[in-house]
Design a protein around this motif. Structure first.
Motif, mmCIF file in Angstrom:
data_model
loop_
_atom_site.group_PDB
_atom_site.id
_atom_site.type_symbol
_atom_site.label_atom_id
_atom_site.label_comp_id
_atom_site.label_asym_id
_atom_site.label_seq_id
_atom_site.Cartn_x
_atom_site.Cartn_y
_atom_site.Cartn_z
ATOM 1 N N ASP A 108 3.991 12.478 2.995
ATOM 2 C CA ASP A 108 5.450 12.490 3.086
ATOM 3 C C ASP A 108 5.880 13.916 2.810
ATOM 4 O OD1 ASP A 108 8.116 11.646 3.315
ATOM 5 O OD2 ASP A 108 8.269 11.341 1.142
ATOM 6 N N GLU A 109 6.260 14.611 3.878
ATOM 7 C CA GLU A 109 6.499 16.048 3.815
ATOM 8 C C GLU A 109 5.241 16.726 3.279
ATOM 9 O OE1 GLU A 109 10.201 16.690 1.786
ATOM 10 O OE2 GLU A 109 11.369 15.933 3.479
ATOM 11 N N GLU A 110 5.293 17.353 2.100
ATOM 12 C CA GLU A 110 4.107 18.045 1.591
ATOM 13 C C GLU A 110 3.414 17.273 0.474
ATOM 14 O OE1 GLU A 110 4.910 22.167 0.749
ATOM 15 O OE2 GLU A 110 6.289 22.338 2.429
ATOM 16 N N ASN B 158 14.090 -1.558 6.022
ATOM 17 C CA ASN B 158 13.765 -0.801 7.241
ATOM 18 C C ASN B 158 13.736 0.708 6.997
ATOM 19 O OD1 ASN B 158 13.527 -3.081 8.944
ATOM 20 N ND2 ASN B 158 15.757 -3.215 9.077
ATOM 21 N N THR B 159 12.892 1.104 6.043
ATOM 22 C CA THR B 159 12.790 2.519 5.686
ATOM 23 C C THR B 159 11.341 2.984 5.760
ATOM 24 O OG1 THR B 159 14.704 2.411 4.207
ATOM 25 C CG2 THR B 159 13.164 4.226 3.852
ATOM 26 N N ALA B 160 11.125 4.129 6.414
ATOM 27 C CA ALA B 160 9.796 4.727 6.455
ATOM 28 C C ALA B 160 9.553 5.506 5.165
ATOM 29 C CB ALA B 160 9.673 5.655 7.661
ATOM 30 N N ASN B 161 8.378 5.328 4.574
ATOM 31 C CA ASN B 161 8.018 6.030 3.351
ATOM 32 C C ASN B 161 6.895 7.033 3.561
ATOM 33 O OD1 ASN B 161 9.582 4.647 0.997
ATOM 34 N ND2 ASN B 161 8.895 2.955 2.287
ATOM 35 N N CYS B 162 6.466 7.184 4.805
ATOM 36 C CA CYS B 162 5.378 8.097 5.160
ATOM 37 C C CYS B 162 5.736 8.721 6.500
ATOM 38 C CB CYS B 162 4.077 7.302 5.247
ATOM 39 S SG CYS B 162 2.703 8.121 6.079
ATOM 40 N N ASP B 163 5.708 10.046 6.601
ATOM 41 C CA ASP B 163 6.101 10.662 7.870
ATOM 42 C C ASP B 163 4.922 11.180 8.689
ATOM 43 O OD1 ASP B 163 5.400 12.967 6.533
ATOM 44 O OD2 ASP B 163 7.396 13.866 6.566
ATOM 45 N N ALA B 164 3.705 11.176 8.110
ATOM 46 C CA ALA B 164 2.542 11.640 8.860
ATOM 47 C C ALA B 164 1.267 11.018 8.313
ATOM 48 C CB ALA B 164 2.434 13.161 8.810
ATOM 49 N N VAL B 165 0.308 10.805 9.201
ATOM 50 C CA VAL B 165 -1.010 10.307 8.815
ATOM 51 C C VAL B 165 -2.059 11.284 9.360
ATOM 52 C CG1 VAL B 165 -2.705 8.451 9.080
ATOM 53 C CG2 VAL B 165 -0.274 7.889 8.830
ATOM 54 N N VAL B 166 -3.021 11.641 8.511
ATOM 55 C CA VAL B 166 -4.159 12.455 8.944
ATOM 56 C C VAL B 166 -5.370 11.533 9.013
ATOM 57 C CG1 VAL B 166 -5.590 14.472 8.512
ATOM 58 C CG2 VAL B 166 -3.182 14.484 7.813
ATOM 59 N N ALA B 167 -5.929 11.361 10.200
ATOM 60 C CA ALA B 167 -7.074 10.472 10.409
ATOM 61 C C ALA B 167 -8.312 11.312 10.715
ATOM 62 C CB ALA B 167 -6.795 9.498 11.545
ATOM 63 N N LYS C 227 0.841 -1.186 0.000
ATOM 64 C CA LYS C 227 0.000 0.000 0.000
ATOM 65 C C LYS C 227 0.878 1.239 0.000
ATOM 66 C CE LYS C 227 -3.962 -1.967 2.510
ATOM 67 N NZ LYS C 227 -4.858 -1.784 3.688
ATOM 68 N N PRO C 228 0.404 2.353 -0.584
ATOM 69 C CA PRO C 228 1.206 3.581 -0.592
ATOM 70 C C PRO C 228 1.588 4.019 0.819
ATOM 71 C CG PRO C 228 -0.656 3.792 -2.083
ATOM 72 C CD PRO C 228 -0.867 2.514 -1.329
ATOM 73 N N ILE D 86 -2.345 2.534 10.632
ATOM 74 C CA ILE D 86 -1.336 3.542 10.954
ATOM 75 C C ILE D 86 -0.001 2.885 11.281
ATOM 76 C CG2 ILE D 86 -0.706 5.350 12.619
ATOM 77 C CD1 ILE D 86 -3.711 6.031 12.785
ATOM 78 N N ARG D 87 -0.040 1.775 12.008
ATOM 79 C CA ARG D 87 1.216 1.096 12.389
ATOM 80 C C ARG D 87 2.001 0.630 11.171
ATOM 81 N NH1 ARG D 87 -2.176 -1.691 16.089
ATOM 82 N NH2 ARG D 87 -2.062 -0.782 18.190
ATOM 83 N N ARG D 88 1.322 0.204 10.138
ATOM 84 C CA ARG D 88 2.033 -0.310 8.973
ATOM 85 C C ARG D 88 2.801 0.804 8.247
ATOM 86 N NH1 ARG D 88 -1.445 -3.588 5.370
ATOM 87 N NH2 ARG D 88 0.250 -3.337 3.847
ATOM 88 N N LYS D 89 2.486 2.067 8.560
ATOM 89 C CA LYS D 89 3.224 3.202 7.980
ATOM 90 C C LYS D 89 4.398 3.626 8.871
ATOM 91 C CE LYS D 89 -0.239 3.158 5.165
ATOM 92 N NZ LYS D 89 -0.163 2.436 3.891
#
Length: 241
Positions: free
Chosen positions: A43-45, A21-30, A12-13, A79-82
Motif C-alpha cells: 500500500d503505497e510504500e 467496498n474499499t481497497a486496502n492494497c494498491d499493488a501486488v508483487v508476484a 488476510k492483510p 490477487i483478486r481478493r486484494k
C-alpha cells in the motif's frame, strides 16, 4: 489487519473490504518459481504482508498444462481478493504468463533481482500515463507495410498493446542488408532522452525500424518501458532468449 475505512477485521492483510467496498492494497508483487509463487502486498510504500502459493510441478506434457493452469488460478485468486491497481511480476515465465492471462489488472514485469525492493524504490516516482485505447488506433505514419508477415503484425500488436505506448509509427523497409537468418526477430532499442524507443524488426536481409512514442518522460523511465516491451516480445516468442 483492519479495513482502513470502516475498521472491520480483514481475513488476510490487504484484502479488499466487502463491507464498505474499499481497497486496502494498491499493488501486488508476484515472484514465480517452478513450485511456488511468493506474493507481497503493498500500500503505497508500506509492505502489508506476504503469502506463498505452492504447487507440485508435473513432468508429463498433458498433466503439466493442467497443473500450470491450476497453479496460476490459485495465484490469480489471491490477487483478486486484494483488487490492486497494479501487479508486478518476476521469475519463471510460464506461470507468470498463465497468471497474467487469467487476470484483468495492469501487469508489469520487474527485475528478478530483489523485485519487491525494486518496486518500492520506484513507488515514489511520478506514475506514467496509461493510454487506454485499442492497439490498432495507435498505429500511424505514412508507411503501412510491415515485414515478417503475420509475425511482424503480431510484434507490432504486442508493442501497441502496452499501456505506456502512445503511438507506433512504422518506418521504411531496408532490404539491402546482408543477414541470411530466416524468421522474424523483434527487438526494442534503447530509449532516447524523451523516453521514446524504436522497434527493430529483422527478417532475413530485410530490416524495418519503427518509432515507438511512449508516455515516459525521460531516458530512465523510457528504459523501464523498453525492458517491459522486450520481455513481452520474448514471452510471445518473437525474440531470442
Amino acid at each position: 489487519m483492519h479495513c482502513r475505512r470502516c475498521g472491520n477485521p480483514l481475513e488476510k492483510p490487504g484484502d479488499y473490504c466487502l463491507t464498505c467496498n474499499t481497497a486496502n492494497c494498491d499493488a501486488v508483487v508476484a515472484v514465480f518459481e517452478a513450485d511456488r509463487a511468493t506474493l507481497t502486498f503493498l500500500d503505497e510504500e508500506d509492505v502489508l504482508g506476504e503469502t506463498t502459493v505452492t504447487t507440485i510441478p508435473e513432468s508429463d506434457d498433458e498433466t503439466k498444462v493442467v497443473q500450470l493452469r491450476n497453479f496460476a488460478g490459485l495465484v490469480a485468486d489471491e490477487i483478486r481478493r486484494k483488487r490492486p491497481e497494479t501487479v508486478y511480476a518476476a521469475g519463471e515465465r510460464a506461470p507468470l504468463r498463465e497468471t497474467r492471462a487469467q487476470l484483468h489488472h495492469e501487469f508489469y514485469r520487474v527485475s528478478d533481482d530483489d523485485p519487491v525492493q525494486r518496486v518500492l524504490d520506484t513507488r515514489g516516482e511520478r506514475t506514467l500515463e496509461v493510454v487506454d485505447i485499442p492497439p490498432a488506433e495507435k498505429l500511424g505514419g505514412s508507411h503501412s507495410t510491415l515485414i515478417g508477415g503475420r509475425r511482424g503484425r503480431r510484434a507490432i500488436g504486442v508493442v501497441a498493446g502496452h499501456p505506456h505506448v502512445k503511438k507506433v509509427i512504422p518506418g521504411p523497409i531496408d532490404a539491402g542488408g546482408t543477414g541470411s537468418r530466416t524468421g522474424l526477430r523483434a527487438k526494442v532499442t534503447r530509449a532516447d532522452d524523451n523516453g521514446n524507443v524504436r522497434l527493430l524488426l529483422r527478417d532475413g536481409s530485410s530490416v524495418q525500424e519503427n518509432r515507438i512514442v511512449t508516455t515516459a518522460m525521460n531516458r530512465e523511465t523510457g528504459e523501464r518501458v523498453r525492458d517491459d516491451l522486450n520481455e513481452a516480445l520474448r514471452e510471445d516468442e518473437l525474440q531470442d532468449t
